[in-house]
Design a protein around this motif. Structure first.
Motif, PDB file in Angstrom:
ATOM      1  N   LYS A 118      -0.506   2.953  -4.212  1.00  0.00           N
ATOM      2  CA  LYS A 118       0.756   2.256  -4.014  1.00  0.00           C
ATOM      3  C   LYS A 118       1.365   2.603  -2.664  1.00  0.00           C
ATOM      4  O   LYS A 118       1.005   3.607  -2.044  1.00  0.00           O
ATOM      5  CB  LYS A 118       1.754   2.643  -5.105  1.00  0.00           C
ATOM      6  N   SER A 123       5.631  -0.295  -4.485  1.00  0.00           N
ATOM      7  CA  SER A 123       4.723  -1.209  -5.180  1.00  0.00           C
ATOM      8  C   SER A 123       3.265  -0.993  -4.781  1.00  0.00           C
ATOM      9  O   SER A 123       2.962  -0.338  -3.786  1.00  0.00           O
ATOM     10  CB  SER A 123       5.140  -2.642  -4.839  1.00  0.00           C
ATOM     11  N   ASP A 124       2.363  -1.581  -5.558  1.00  0.00           N
ATOM     12  CA  ASP A 124       0.934  -1.540  -5.221  1.00  0.00           C
ATOM     13  C   ASP A 124       0.505  -2.862  -4.592  1.00  0.00           C
ATOM     14  O   ASP A 124      -0.677  -3.142  -4.468  1.00  0.00           O
ATOM     15  CB  ASP A 124       0.099  -1.251  -6.466  1.00  0.00           C
TER      16      ASP A 124
END
Length: 185
Positions: A118, A123-124
Motif C-alpha cells: 500500500k 490505499s493499495d
C-alpha cells in the motif's frame, strides 16, 4: 408501424393536458393512472426494462399508441491500444480504446503495485480519470498522460487495468498491463 427502439432502463415521461379525466398509461396491458399535477394536467413516469406495447388512453379514447422494442444495454468495452509507457517528459502514457452502445459515464485507470504493498498510511491503488469521448460520441481512442513522478511509487513496477462505466452502472474491465511508473533521475 415501425417499432420504437428504446434502451433498457430508460425512463418514460408522459404528460397530458386537458381532457377532464385522469388518463391511463398502458404498458403490455398493465394500466397505471397518471398523477394530477395541476387542475387539468397529468403526469406519468416509469422505467422501461421489458415491454412490447405502450398506449395512453383518456375517457375511453386512445390518445397514442406505440410498438416498442426494448434493447438491452451492453457492458462498455475498454482495452489498451498500445503499451503503457513513459513519454520523453517522464509522463505515464496510457493508450486506450473504449466504447458503449449508449455512451460512457466514466473511464478510469487503476494502478496497483506488483508486490501488493500500500501507499504508506493509505490505499493499495492509484486511480486516474481518463478522458471521455466528446458529447454525442460513443467511443474514444486516445492516449492519456499523467505526471506521477512525485508519487511514492515512482520508479516501481505496477499493474494497470482500465475500467469504463455507463449510465446504468455497468462496468467493462480491460486486461492487466504491467508498467514501470516513470521516475526522475
Amino acid at each position: 408501424e415501425k417499432p420504437l427502439r428504446v434502451p433498457a432502463g430508460s425512463t418514460l415521461l408522459a404528460q397530458v393536458s386537458g381532457g377532464g379525466t385522469t388518463p391511463e398509461l398502458i404498458i403490455d396491458e398493465i394500466k397505471t393512472e397518471f398523477s394530477r399535477v395541476e387542475a387539468d394536467a397529468y403526469h406519468a413516469e416509469t422505467k422501461l426494462d421489458a415491454a412490447k406495447t405502450l398506449a395512453i388512453r383518456q375517457a375511453g379514447r386512445q390518445l397514442g399508441g406505440w410498438i416498442i422494442n426494448v434493447v438491452p444495454d451492453t457492458v462498455p468495452k475498454i482495452e489498451f491500444s498500445g503499451a503503457v509507457d513513459a513519454t520523453p517528459r517522464l509522463r505515464l502514457q496510457i493508450p486506450f480504446k473504449a466504447s458503449d452502445d449508449y455512451g460512457l459515464k466514466s473511464i478510469t485507470a487503476s494502478i496497483r503495485r506488483i508486490d501488493g504493498k500500500k501507499i504508506p498510511g493509505g490505499s493499495d491503488e492509484v486511480t486516474l480519470q481518463l478522458p471521455l469521448p466528446p458529447q454525442g460520441k460513443n467511443e474514444v481512442d486516445l492516449k492519456s498522460t499523467h505526471d506521477l513522478t512525485g508519487h511514492v511509487w515512482a520508479g516501481l513496477p505496477v499493474l494497470v487495468h482500465l475500467l469504463a462505466t455507463d449510465d446504468l452502472g455497468q462496468t467493462g474491465v480491460s486486461a492487466v498491463e504491467p508498467a514501470i511508473l516513470p521516475a526522475r533521475n
